[in-house]
Write an enzyme that holds these catalytic residues in place. Structure first.
Site, mmCIF file in Angstrom:
data_model
loop_
_atom_site.group_PDB
_atom_site.id
_atom_site.type_symbol
_atom_site.label_atom_id
_atom_site.label_comp_id
_atom_site.label_asym_id
_atom_site.label_seq_id
_atom_site.Cartn_x
_atom_site.Cartn_y
_atom_site.Cartn_z
ATOM 1 N N VAL A 609 0.509 -1.155 0.338
ATOM 2 C CA VAL A 609 -0.105 -0.025 0.003
ATOM 3 C C VAL A 609 1.020 1.073 0.020
ATOM 4 C CG1 VAL A 609 -2.221 1.106 1.330
ATOM 5 C CG2 VAL A 609 -1.377 -1.339 1.302
ATOM 6 N N LYS A 682 -6.325 -3.155 -1.444
ATOM 7 C CA LYS A 682 -5.103 -2.415 -0.889
ATOM 8 C C LYS A 682 -5.430 -2.053 0.516
ATOM 9 C CE LYS A 682 -1.935 -0.255 -4.248
ATOM 10 N NZ LYS A 682 -1.284 1.390 -4.833
#
Length: 814
Positions: A609, A682
């Protein structure tokens, strides 16, 4: 007067013998020198093997004899090439006698201890003669004296006991009248009081030197070998090992007992009694300091531990049973049984519960020991008072040694912690009350890793070695390797991290180097590497069994993500920018987390992420400190942000996506980014790291793509649908412009549910001015209820992603 002893490797070649002579010549310039020499390296073994073959009626003894003859005659021709007829004739006469002895053994097929002593004595007799005659040929004042004329023993062949009264008198009388500057003595050999040839057993040449040194009460005894003293660990297994400057007698004996082959302590007893210092020196590097061994226990007080050693091929035997508790005599019967079978016990430990006694012996004695012990305790075993003896093989003992360990707290804890962090299972532990030695029994396969791990912890100024294996050396992977190469020196000097890349792989080939790949030419090496397979990459990693190993996945491949568990089970850390594993089923994600804890192997995926942004790390710190996430709002796709920051009514959506792909902001298949699946993965990872149980299908994905876009069969087909549906994308832009908003693909998590989708962001929102490929994450927590904790920065690109992976690697090192 100096006494020097040179071992088999020191006289193992003409080149080495020349070095020995140079050393003796140098010493003799100042005062007289006595030199004790072993047989030429490997000759004693060849003599014994020839004797065994002859006894077995195996004519291979002739081949062994031929090799022995050639070795000595070749040495002679190299060392005294001119006018050596008389010397050669003498050597050949001795070899003829040796041949006759072997023929006799062959004829009667019997090799008694007495004959064995006579057989092996030829090694030292020949080597000492060749060395002495070479020195004479160079004009040096040297004489060979046969040790058998000086050292008198009993008739206990193969390990004769010295009559020190007669021996000391002989030595003093001889050297009182000796005028030569250099005296050469054969080691190991002696004669009984009845005139028979005897030998002094293991370490016999050291024993000869110690007897001479003690009789003459010299200032020190020098043992010359092929290493520069006793090392902190076996330098063949631990490359960072270095010579120990000073040791006490006790430390030297402990290290020697546990595998350091430089010394055999019992053979040095004569000098130990008289407090004569011992100096270990290197024939190949005579100027090196070496190791001084004295009775002074304060030697090198600054270090608690002095060295690490090991004994391989150990069997661990355990006698256990409830019937042992509170009943005296079990230990006595056990060890009497072993003594009767002449089985040496190397290691002993017993639990205070008295339920079991555990001991280590040579693996070759395990079967005999087990059979004998079971017979001794046959009655108790039949009555189920104790169990049949348990035998475990393929083990080794590692020992940490130092006189001053008792003065330092936490030594054993530090040792066992270091081993445990590298998944080295300890089968048994022993530590005497003197605390000079802490021993642990481990698997033989883990010896190298254990020695390196302990050495790093105690002897390397806290420098930690990281061994990295990288799979996926494309755009991001290549930048990662470049960053490692660039920062290698800085890491070592400033962070005390020695980072080595051991393996590299792409989809076609893979390369390895156990001592670390050269990062200057890795591309060329990889181009001609072996065929790459996931299984092969893992197996090579396991076979090297290096401490602090890290597997780095720089792919987006699902198959690669499936092997994470296999690495973690081997206590190999995993660093991944591949999001598939952490966004797969919650069961798999949880299992990887559980394996990471169980096997003490970090599993880090910061780049899942926000590329190099510290998003997951910050989230983990919040959770660890007791904060609770109430909601997350984020723009998590650098590629989508790039696309919508560059798309307007003057540009075609198709062209902007093409540009993003060309500049590396999207995957090769841009559908992965534009479909929103990547962003959904994510936010899923962030939700899970927040403590929420959630799967990918639980996330609402409000796609901005048309049905045609989503149903496209290929990348080319997808681009065609973008052209066809340009009006749809212009409509999205027009609406945002009308409302004075920016289009942003937003991910949201409210503590329970998550969704992703395209949103019109007003001008007063923190997302409005997000430029280029930047990401932004806003954490609303119990501690940040109104003004969120914001992380913002580049969220895509090879360099920042590589730096995020690099940061995870360093985090493991720290």
């Amino acid at each position: 007067m100096n006494v020097l002893k040179f071992g088999g490797t020191s006289v193992g070649s003409a080149e080495n013998i020349k070095k020995v002579i140079a050393i003796l010549d140098s010493y003799s310039q100042k005062e007289s020198v006595i030199c004790v020499v072993s047989a030429v390296g490997g000759i004693t073994d060849k003599l014994l093997r020839a004797g065994e073959f002859a006894q077995q009626k195996n004519e291979s003894y002739l081949s062994e004899f031929k090799a022995i003859k050639e070795i000595h005659l070749n040495l002679l021709s190299e060392l005294i090439p001119i006018q050596n007829d008389a010397v050669k004739e003498y050597v050949e006469s001795k070899l003829t006698i040796l041949k006759s002895l072997l023929d006799g053994i062959y004829l009667i097929n019997e090799l008694s201890p007495k004959t064995s002593d006579k057989l092996v004595s030829f090694g030292e007799l020949l080597s000492s003669y060749i060395v002495a005659e070479t020195m004479k040929s160079q004009g040096l004042n040297a004489v060979r004296k046969n040790s058998q004329d000086l050292i008198v023993t009993n008739s206990k062949f193969t390990k004769a006991e010295v009559n020190f009264g007669v021996t000391n008198m002989n030595i003093r009388e001889y050297f009182k009248n000796a005028n030569q500057k250099i005296t050469i003595l054969p080691g190991f050999i002696s004669k009984s009081d009845s005139g028979e040839i005897t030998t002094l057993g293991r370490g016999g040449s050291d024993f000869t030197a110690a007897i001479i040194a003690a009789a003459l009460k010299v200032n020190r005894l020098e043992i010359w070998t092929d290493v520069s003293g006793m090392y902190t660990a076996n330098p063949k297994l631990v490359k960072q090992a270095y010579p120990i400057e000073r040791l006490s007698y006790q430390e030297a004996m402990e290290l020697s007992h546990f595998g350091a082959k430089v010394l055999y302590p019992p053979s040095l007893q004569p000098v130990l009694v008289l407090d004569i210092p011992i100096l270990i020196k290197n024939t190949n590097d005579p100027d090196a300091h070496g190791t001084v061994i004295t009775s002074d226990k304060s030697n090198g007080f600054s270090k608690a531990a002095k060295g690490i050693s090991n004994i391989s091929n150990i069997a661990l035997l355990t006698l256990q049973g409830n019937g042992m508790i509170g009943i005296p005599g079990f230990s006595k019967r056990l060890f009497e049984t072993l003594a009767q079978e002449k089985i040496n016990v190397i290691f002993i430990t017993q639990a205070s519960s008295e339920h079991s006694i555990c001991f280590g012996i040579d693996e070759n004695d395990a079967s005999l020991a087990a059979e004998s012990i079971n017979l001794t305790f046959e009655n108790e075993i039949s009555l189920l008072k104790i169990d049949p003896i348990i035998v475990e093989k393929d083990l080794s003992i590692v020992a940490l040694v130092g006189d001053n360990m008792k003065n330092h707290q936490g030594i054993s804890g530090r040792m066992f912690s270091a081993l445990g962090k590298n998944n080295i299972n300890i089968r048994a532990i022993a530590q005497g009350a003197s605390e000079k030695n802490i021993s642990a029994v481990i698997a033989e396969k883990d010896v190298k890793k254990a020695l390196n791990t302990i050495h790093e912890s105690f002897f390397e100024d806290q420098t930690k070695q990281l061994n990295v294996y990288i799979t996926g050396v494309g755009n991001v992977g290549e930048r990662l390797v470049e960053q490692i190469q660039q920062q290698k020196k800085y890491l070592k000097e400033q962070l005390k991290i020695n980072l080595r890349v051991i393996g590299l792989s792409n989809s076609r080939t893979m390369i390895f180097d156990e001592s670390g790949l050269s990062l200057k030419s890795w591309k060329e090496q990889l181009a001609s590497g072996e065929k790459a397979t996931l299984e092969g990459f893992l197996e090579r990693n396991k076979s090297f069994n290096l401490r602090n190993s890290i597997f780095v996945d720089v792919t987006a491949n699902e198959e690669v993500s499936k092997v994470y568990a296999d690495y973690l089970r081997e206590s190999i850390a995993v660093v991944a920018c591949n999001k598939i594993a952490c966004s797969s089923t919650f069961e798999n994600y949880s299992n990887l987390k559980r394996l990471s804890v169980k096997y003490n192997a970090p599993f880090l995926f910061e780049t899942n992420v926000g590329a190099g942004l510290p998003i997951i790390d910050t989230l983990n710190h919040l959770i660890a400190s007791g904060d609770k996430i109430t909601s997350i709002q984020a723009v998590l796709s650098g590629s989508l942000n790039f696309v919508f920051n560059n798309f307007d009514d003057t540009a075609k959506f198709h062209d902007v996506v093409k540009q993003a792909q060309k500049e590396g902001y999207t995957e090769p298949d841009p559908r992965i980014d534009l479909s929103g699946v990547d962003v959904a993965r994510k936010i899923l990872i962030l939700a899970r790291e927040s403590g929420t149980k959630m799967n990918l299908e639980d996330i609402e994905n409000d796609s901005f793509l048309t049905e045609n876009n989503l149903k496209s069969d290929s990348v080319d087909d997808f681009y065609k649908t973008l052209i066809a549906d340009e009006a749809h994308f212009q409509k999205l832009y027009a609406s945002a412009k009308k409302n004075d908003c920016q289009l942003k693909y937003v991910a949201e998590f409210n503590g329970e549910n998550a969704k992703v989708g395209l949103k019109e962001i007003p001008s007063d929102h923190p997302f409005y001015n997000l430029k280029g490929k930047d990401n932004i994450v806003m954490f609303y927590t119990q501690r940040y209820p109104e003004q969120p904790l914001i992380i913002k920065g580049a969220g895509a690109g090879a360099d920042v992603t590589a730096s995020g992976l690099f940061a995870d690697i360093i985090r493991i090192g720290n």
